[in-house]
Structure formats: C-alpha cells, structure tokens
Scaffold this motif. Structure first.
Motif, mmCIF file in Angstrom:
data_model
loop_
_atom_site.group_PDB
_atom_site.id
_atom_site.type_symbol
_atom_site.label_atom_id
_atom_site.label_comp_id
_atom_site.label_asym_id
_atom_site.label_seq_id
_atom_site.Cartn_x
_atom_site.Cartn_y
_atom_site.Cartn_z
ATOM 1 N N VAL A 1 0.846 -1.191 0.000
ATOM 2 C CA VAL A 1 0.000 0.000 0.000
ATOM 3 C C VAL A 1 0.883 1.242 0.000
ATOM 4 C CG1 VAL A 1 -1.816 1.286 1.192
ATOM 5 C CG2 VAL A 1 -1.777 -1.211 1.333
ATOM 6 N N GLU A 2 0.567 2.200 -0.867
ATOM 7 C CA GLU A 2 1.224 3.501 -0.805
ATOM 8 C C GLU A 2 0.285 4.468 -0.095
ATOM 9 O OE1 GLU A 2 4.495 3.788 -4.368
ATOM 10 O OE2 GLU A 2 2.564 4.797 -4.686
ATOM 11 N N VAL A 3 0.872 5.318 0.766
ATOM 12 C CA VAL A 3 0.043 6.193 1.594
ATOM 13 C C VAL A 3 0.589 7.618 1.622
ATOM 14 C CG1 VAL A 3 -0.509 4.240 3.103
ATOM 15 C CG2 VAL A 3 1.305 5.823 3.758
ATOM 16 N N SER A 4 -0.296 8.510 2.017
ATOM 17 C CA SER A 4 0.089 9.884 2.323
ATOM 18 C C SER A 4 -0.590 10.261 3.634
ATOM 19 C CB SER A 4 -0.351 10.849 1.224
ATOM 20 O OG SER A 4 -0.226 12.194 1.685
ATOM 21 N N ALA A 5 0.224 10.493 4.670
ATOM 22 C CA ALA A 5 -0.340 10.913 5.949
ATOM 23 C C ALA A 5 -0.890 12.333 5.848
ATOM 24 C CB ALA A 5 0.728 10.841 7.040
ATOM 25 N N LEU A 6 -0.371 13.118 4.915
ATOM 26 C CA LEU A 6 -0.821 14.499 4.761
ATOM 27 C C LEU A 6 -2.272 14.568 4.308
ATOM 28 C CD1 LEU A 6 -0.231 17.551 4.699
ATOM 29 C CD2 LEU A 6 0.533 17.260 2.322
ATOM 30 N N ARG B 1 -4.220 11.753 3.921
ATOM 31 C CA ARG B 1 -4.857 10.537 4.447
ATOM 32 C C ARG B 1 -5.101 9.463 3.395
ATOM 33 N NH1 ARG B 1 -8.630 7.910 7.469
ATOM 34 N NH2 ARG B 1 -8.069 7.843 9.662
ATOM 35 N N SER B 2 -4.517 9.615 2.233
ATOM 36 C CA SER B 2 -4.688 8.625 1.174
ATOM 37 C C SER B 2 -4.038 7.296 1.557
ATOM 38 C CB SER B 2 -4.053 9.160 -0.120
ATOM 39 O OG SER B 2 -4.026 8.160 -1.110
ATOM 40 N N GLY B 3 -4.820 6.208 1.524
ATOM 41 C CA GLY B 3 -4.290 4.876 1.780
ATOM 42 C C GLY B 3 -4.035 4.537 3.233
ATOM 43 N N VAL B 4 -4.244 5.476 4.148
ATOM 44 C CA VAL B 4 -3.918 5.247 5.563
ATOM 45 C C VAL B 4 -4.759 4.108 6.156
ATOM 46 C CG1 VAL B 4 -3.967 6.248 7.882
ATOM 47 C CG2 VAL B 4 -3.060 7.581 5.955
ATOM 48 N N ASP B 5 -6.077 4.215 6.012
ATOM 49 C CA ASP B 5 -6.948 3.149 6.527
ATOM 50 C C ASP B 5 -6.651 1.822 5.839
ATOM 51 O OD1 ASP B 5 -8.119 4.952 8.202
ATOM 52 O OD2 ASP B 5 -10.032 5.064 7.130
ATOM 53 N N ASP B 6 -6.398 1.869 4.542
ATOM 54 C CA ASP B 6 -6.126 0.641 3.776
ATOM 55 C C ASP B 6 -4.945 -0.116 4.355
ATOM 56 O OD1 ASP B 6 -8.197 1.216 2.062
ATOM 57 O OD2 ASP B 6 -6.920 2.155 0.547
ATOM 58 N N ALA B 7 -3.897 0.606 4.749
ATOM 59 C CA ALA B 7 -2.693 -0.048 5.265
ATOM 60 C C ALA B 7 -2.997 -0.853 6.517
ATOM 61 C CB ALA B 7 -1.622 1.001 5.560
ATOM 62 N N PHE B 8 -3.684 -0.239 7.480
ATOM 63 C CA PHE B 8 -3.990 -0.939 8.728
ATOM 64 C C PHE B 8 -5.035 -2.033 8.524
ATOM 65 C CE2 PHE B 8 -1.993 2.890 10.361
ATOM 66 C CZ PHE B 8 -1.282 2.427 11.455
ATOM 67 N N HIS B 9 -6.024 -1.774 7.693
ATOM 68 C CA HIS B 9 -7.079 -2.756 7.485
ATOM 69 C C HIS B 9 -6.575 -3.980 6.711
ATOM 70 C CE1 HIS B 9 -10.538 0.345 8.186
ATOM 71 N NE2 HIS B 9 -9.670 0.286 9.179
ATOM 72 N N GLU B 10 -5.651 -3.752 5.778
ATOM 73 C CA GLU B 10 -5.049 -4.896 5.086
ATOM 74 C C GLU B 10 -4.266 -5.774 6.056
ATOM 75 O OE1 GLU B 10 -4.892 -6.431 1.997
ATOM 76 O OE2 GLU B 10 -6.724 -5.264 1.784
#
Length: 231
Positions: free
Chosen positions: A155-160, A162-171
């Motif tokens: 998963v690629e994310v951006s904390a700024l 919030r893109s992909g943030v939930d996906d990372a933990f939920h995966e």
C-alpha cells in the motif's frame, strides 16, 4: 507465536507494530490513522502506543499499535525484540522519497525473522509520503516487486492527505485473519488425521483379535474331531 487477546467487552484485539527507518513517516501515519490528525514533527527517539477500535469487513476489532522510535542502532533494535515477539502483525514502512529507507528494509525484515524464527508473521509493506510526487525516489513498481517477493500486500500512503492510511492498517487486519484461518484449518486437519489413524489402528486391532479368536476356535474343532475319530 503471538498471543490472541480480547478486550473486557470481548472485542478481538490485534497487537501490531509499525517499523521502519527514522523519518519515513511512521508516526505521521499512525497519528493520522488513530486521531485523524497530520503531525509533521515527532520526536524520532520516542516509542508510543495507541489503541483504536475499528470495523474491518463488518467485524469490530481493536488495534493496539506500537509506533516504534526511529533510531536504528543495534542496542535499540535489541530492546524492541520483546515487541516483535508479541506482535501479531507489522506495517513495514519506507519513504518513496528516500531510496536508502527502501534499501534498509532488509535489515528490518532480518530483525523480524530473528525474533520470530519460523513463525510466518502477517505484514504489509507501506510506501509513505506519496504526496511528495516531485521528490519520489522509489517507484511504485519497485514497491510492488518487493511485496510480491515477501508475499505480502503493498500500500502507498500519504499521511498528509490521508490517502491509503486506513487501507494499510485494514489490510494488516485481513492478513492476521488469513493466518488465523490457515492455523485453524491445520488444527482441524491434524485432528481429523489423528482420528483417522486412531480408528485405523483400532480396526486393525479388532481384526487381529478376531483372527486370533477364529484360529483358536478352529484348533478346538480340529482337536475335537481328532479325538472323535480315535474312538
């Protein structure tokens, strides 16, 4: 193997650890997930623990998240082994703007392997800081290739933003559940195999007893016949 735990209310709790080099955005990722806040500065030497209840695929869970400090000395890593042994899953984070942080992942993977030995630990590979597109130094393809090699989601994310943030933990939760299902299947299969072997042994034992009993009966009949014929 990590212990499976539940909260007082019976909710399944997953202990997860966020790993990676200093300044790759681990704390920003964790804070955005837990508090929906973007933190652009965090003391890299701190290790913080957070909890959050969430619903993944219609099932309520609670995540106990350890955000590790960024120092990568061997002494610090040695201290963290206690966390590695107790974790059910890992977010392994690098920055897409820092090629070195991507190259250093091998050391973190080795650390997990040494702490957990032969235990296959659910993990998700995370490329952070995708909002800094102009500074990207690690392509998405490189991340996908490494994840395929490791056999884990990417998963690629951006904390700024919030893109992909939930996906990372939920995966990661989904990976933990997959492992649990595999373990349950193995236990059921082993139990069925033991039962089959036990039944086979009992069946053979009964056949053997029956055969010996038949042999004795035959001997008795023969002796009686011989005795009758001698008169």
């Amino acid at each position: 193997m990590a212990q499976r735990t539940r909260t007082a209310s019976g909710t399944r709790m997953h202990k997860v650890v966020v790993l990676g080099e200093c300044a790759v955005g681990k704390s920003a990722l964790t804070m955005q997930y837990v508090r929906h806040q973007f933190v652009d500065y965090h003391n890299p030497t701190l290790e913080d623990e957070y909890t959050r209840k969430t619903t993944v695929d219609d099932i309520l869970v609670e995540l106990d998240i350890l955000d590790t400090g960024g120092l990568s000395s061997l002494a610090t890593r040695s201290i963290r082994r206690q966390y590695l042994r107790g974790a059910e899953g890992f977010l392994i984070v690098y920055s897409v703007t820092d090629k070195r942080s991507f190259a250093e992942l091998d050391q973190w993977l080795t650390l997990i392997e040494r702490a957990r030995r032969y235990d296959q630990v659910p993990s998700v590979l995370v490329g952070s800081k995708t909002d800094l597109a102009e500074s990207r130094d690690v392509s998405r393809y490189e991340g996908e290739q490494l994840a395929a090699k490791l056999g884990c989601p990417f998963v690629e994310v951006s904390a700024l933003n919030r893109s992909g943030v939930d996906d990372a933990f939920h995966e990661l939760v989904r990976e933990i559940r997959r492992k649990e299902k595999i373990e349950q299947f193995k236990l059921i299969s082993e139990s069925q195999e033991e039962s089959r072997l036990s039944n086979t042994t009992k069946h053979r034992s009964k056949k053997s007893i029956k055969a010996r009993s038949g042999h004795r009966s035959s001997n008795v009949v023969c002796r009686a016949w011989r005795k009758l014929c001698s008169h």
